[in-house]
Design an enzyme around this catalytic site. Sequence first.
Site, PDB file in Angstrom:
ATOM      1  N   CYS A 119       0.804  -1.227   0.000  1.00  0.00           N
ATOM      2  CA  CYS A 119       0.000   0.000   0.000  1.00  0.00           C
ATOM      3  C   CYS A 119       0.835   1.274   0.000  1.00  0.00           C
ATOM      4  O   CYS A 119       0.320   2.345  -0.320  1.00  0.00           O
ATOM      5  CB  CYS A 119      -0.940   0.009   1.200  1.00  0.00           C
ATOM      6  N   CYS A 406       0.488   2.899   6.026  1.00  0.00           N
ATOM      7  CA  CYS A 406       1.015   1.605   6.448  1.00  0.00           C
ATOM      8  C   CYS A 406       1.054   0.665   5.253  1.00  0.00           C
ATOM      9  O   CYS A 406       0.391   0.894   4.243  1.00  0.00           O
ATOM     10  CB  CYS A 406       0.157   1.012   7.566  1.00  0.00           C
TER      11      CYS A 406
END
EC number: 2.3.1.9
Length: 420
Positions: A119, A406
């Site tokens: 991500c 994150c």
Amino acid sequence: MAFCGPRTAARLSHSTRALHYTHRGHVSQRTLNEVVIASAARTPIGSFQGSLSSLPATKLGSIAIKAAVERAGIPGDEVKEVYMGNVLQAGQGQAPSRQATLGAGLAISTPTTTINKVCASGMKSIMLAAQSLMCGHQQVMVAGGMESMSNVPYCMSRGATPYGGVKLEDIIVKDGLTDVYNKFHMGNCAENTAKKLSISREEQDSFAINSYTRSKAAWDSGLIANEIVSVTISQKGRPDIIVQEDEEYKRVDFSKFSKLKTVFQKDNGTVTAANASTLNDGAAALVLMTAGAASRLNVTPLARIVAFADAAVDPIDFPIAPAYAVPKLLSEAGLKKEDIAMWEINEAFSVVVLANVKMLDIDPARVNVNGGAVSLGHPIGMSGARIVGHMAHVLKKGQFGIAGICNGGGGASAVLIEKL
């Protein structure tokens, strides 16, 4: 007297082409350059199997890159290198970033690299490009991220077909949403964080509703329109469809939030389909350059990159990893958290933002003020670039902003910018 025959001429022609390409090579220097964001553009975010599902990630990337270069007001041949984040690459063909770059009309001599930090891919692309610019390896670059989760294929293991049939695996889940160390979904990691930090289902639902409300307000006010490039979908003989608005934030029924079953833990679970982000399609790109290049090209930058950092924790604790990257940023920049006017913490799950706000002890009123991935959507290779670009547009002159995201495996990336 030397004679130049056809073979010799061919060799000379090849040599000339090689020399022509060398201007895109790397040269290091002793002092670091200041790096600025000249422009930032993104496509609307499409829902899973929704408005953008007919386009591959590479096409979405091309659209974002082309728009970013045009909005920077520079010739395409000034871009000397491109980094694009992309996570779910299976089935797209070789070098997705190269496809996106050439599809945007940039020079064939432009080197490209595809970045996969799950991500954080889009943000890491910005960080790596900034490093290259700081060191003088390049003067103008494009960095961003792209994902079409609607087009991700299934896979099966190679080998003899076993008795009883074959097993197909969803690459979205296998390569994008599974903690390989604990062999369960990222949502289970989110549940673990919720338990550790005593974050309730009600808090997460409330946060998600607020995300949708903020996204709608931002769109209604015209605040987000500046960063959007519309996407034209060809209909083969019928009128084209033009997509120019995020799709996800309008697909919500607040009355159902409290009634939904939890997804990852049936007993005492907290994470639901409503308070987690969704599967989506989209791309974002930024033009980065040295301050010297901006001056030479008469570019008025949006912002400057002040600092960036990565952090890593236990894979199961990936939701809280940004809380370890942010202090590195502040220390490097000589700033306090109170100096930060705007925070963008990616909403992979509502609990991610709630956890990091709690651990960093920051003002929630300054966090994701225009909504986030829970309501807008989370094309995983794009999101890190989207939140940096969004900050570059909406911060006011002289304000500092931090974007953190994150990533699976226990990682995080964070970028600190100042609005110019």
